[in-house]
Design a protein around this motif. Structure first.
Motif, PDB file in Angstrom:
ATOM      1  N   ARG A  96       0.841  -1.198   0.000  1.00 56.58           N
ATOM      2  CA  ARG A  96       0.000   0.000   0.000  1.00 56.58           C
ATOM      3  C   ARG A  96       0.869   1.239   0.000  1.00 56.58           C
ATOM      4  NH1 ARG A  96      -2.481  -3.468   3.753  1.00 56.58           N
ATOM      5  NH2 ARG A  96      -1.430  -2.416   5.478  1.00 56.58           N
ATOM      6  N   SER A  98       0.889   3.555   2.148  1.00 60.36           N
ATOM      7  CA  SER A  98       1.007   4.127   3.483  1.00 60.36           C
ATOM      8  C   SER A  98       2.342   3.847   4.156  1.00 60.36           C
ATOM      9  CB  SER A  98      -0.126   3.570   4.366  1.00 60.36           C
ATOM     10  OG  SER A  98      -0.070   2.155   4.367  1.00 60.36           O
ATOM     11  N   GLN A  99       3.352   3.420   3.394  1.00 64.36           N
ATOM     12  CA  GLN A  99       4.699   3.159   3.914  1.00 64.36           C
ATOM     13  C   GLN A  99       4.688   2.105   5.023  1.00 64.36           C
ATOM     14  OE1 GLN A  99       7.361   6.526   4.466  1.00 64.36           O
ATOM     15  NE2 GLN A  99       5.973   7.855   3.334  1.00 64.36           N
ATOM     16  N   GLU A 100       3.764   1.179   4.972  1.00 66.77           N
ATOM     17  CA  GLU A 100       3.708   0.078   5.915  1.00 66.77           C
ATOM     18  C   GLU A 100       4.312  -1.168   5.289  1.00 66.77           C
ATOM     19  OE1 GLU A 100      -0.279  -0.491   7.237  1.00 66.77           O
ATOM     20  OE2 GLU A 100      -0.454   1.526   8.051  1.00 66.77           O
ATOM     21  N   LYS A 101       4.986  -1.973   6.135  1.00 62.89           N
ATOM     22  CA  LYS A 101       5.559  -3.248   5.692  1.00 62.89           C
ATOM     23  C   LYS A 101       6.407  -3.085   4.445  1.00 62.89           C
ATOM     24  CE  LYS A 101       2.365  -6.381   7.939  1.00 62.89           C
ATOM     25  NZ  LYS A 101       1.440  -7.508   7.839  1.00 62.89           N
ATOM     26  N   LEU A 102       7.447  -2.313   4.566  1.00 63.77           N
ATOM     27  CA  LEU A 102       8.373  -2.132   3.462  1.00 63.77           C
ATOM     28  C   LEU A 102       9.194  -3.400   3.254  1.00 63.77           C
ATOM     29  CD1 LEU A 102       9.773   1.436   4.184  1.00 63.77           C
ATOM     30  CD2 LEU A 102       7.879   0.797   2.696  1.00 63.77           C
TER      31      LEU A 102
ATOM     32  N   TYR B  36      12.539  -3.544  12.351  1.00 64.42           N
ATOM     33  CA  TYR B  36      13.301  -4.090  11.233  1.00 64.42           C
ATOM     34  C   TYR B  36      14.625  -4.633  11.741  1.00 64.42           C
ATOM     35  CZ  TYR B  36      10.213  -1.869   7.808  1.00 64.42           C
ATOM     36  OH  TYR B  36       9.131  -1.509   7.046  1.00 64.42           O
ATOM     37  N   GLY B  97      -2.360   6.709   4.600  1.00 62.33           N
ATOM     38  CA  GLY B  97      -2.406   6.759   3.157  1.00 62.33           C
ATOM     39  C   GLY B  97      -1.201   7.461   2.579  1.00 62.33           C
ATOM     40  N   SER B 100       1.205   9.445   4.913  1.00 57.00           N
ATOM     41  CA  SER B 100       1.921   8.789   6.000  1.00 57.00           C
ATOM     42  C   SER B 100       3.407   9.107   5.931  1.00 57.00           C
ATOM     43  CB  SER B 100       1.710   7.279   5.954  1.00 57.00           C
ATOM     44  OG  SER B 100       2.315   6.735   4.801  1.00 57.00           O
TER      45      SER B 100
END
Lengths: 113, 114
Positions: A96, A98-102, B36, B97, B100
């Motif tokens: 997505r 939304s810069q999540e889970k890169l 991470y 979205g 962010s």
């Protein structure tokens, strides 16, 4: 295929050279990113592409020029770089915008002489 | 200004022991947090995430705890193995979205003693 592939892995260039970094993903992700990482520092965001359009430019100097030819590919064109631009350049993608889970590639280690 | 930081720059643990890596954040508007792992010569690898409406989330050998009252995030690794040696970054996400913004913490090196 759950990988982000970056080429080349290492690059040495002079300050007058023009080179390009390449990034590819086949996960159907709609957002792709370029990050710069100096040794022992966290990654710093440079550019974000959402649905193949540049959505974020973090005030990056014009000697760095991103390009997104299609939804799977991301390039970073380099011209007239400075020695202080030497760093690890990381490409990432996310499902997505939304810069999540890169998902990150292994990076290109760039040295500017 | 707003920042994401880590309490300790390095952590050394005995193989088999549990590891706890801590992270402080200051942006109360952050609603999503990620850990991470970055091994030498590789890019950061997603470990686990948690949203602000949760205080604990478990994965395989890892647990993330979120304390919004004191703006604290921690990563617990059970039975630490040599392969866990790496730099660990916490990251916080603010907004949603296309608006962010993901901010990485400074990073902490985990060293596992055999």
């Amino acid at each position: 295929d759950t990988e982000v592939t970056q080429t080349p892995k290492h690059l040495v260039m002079g300050m007058t050279n023009k080179k390009s970094l390449k990034c590819e993903q086949h996960m159907g992700h709609r957002a792709m990113y370029w990050y710069k990482q100096k040794a022992k520092k966290p990654p710093e965001l440079m550019f974000v592409y959402s649905y193949e359009k540049l959505s974020i430019n973090e005030s990056v100097p014009s000697r760095f020029s991103p390009e997104c030819p299609n939804s799977s590919l991301l390039n970073l064109h380099l011209h007239a770089l400075q020695p202080e631009d030497s760093a690890l350049y990381l490409c990432a993608s996310s499902p997505r915008t939304s810069q999540e889970k890169l998902f990150f590639g292994s990076g290109t280690q760039l040295s500017v002489l | 200004g707003e920042s994401v930081g880590l309490h300790l720059p390095t952590l050394s643990v005995q193989e088999g022991d549990n590891s706890i890596i801590n992270c402080a954040y200051s942006n109360s508007a952050s609603d999503y947090f990620i850990w991470y792992k970055q091994e030498s010569g590789k890019g950061p690898q997603f470990i686990i995430d948690i949203r602000s409406n949760m205080d604990k989330r478990q994965g395989q050998r890892v647990t993330v705890l979120l304390n919004k009252t004191v703006k604290h995030l921690s990563l617990q690794i059970a039975a630490t193995q040599p392969g866990d040696s790496a730099v660990y970054f916490c990251a916080e996400n603010t907004g949603g979205g296309a608006n962010s913004k993901l901010t990485f913490g400074k990073g902490i090196t985990l060293s596992v003693r055999p």
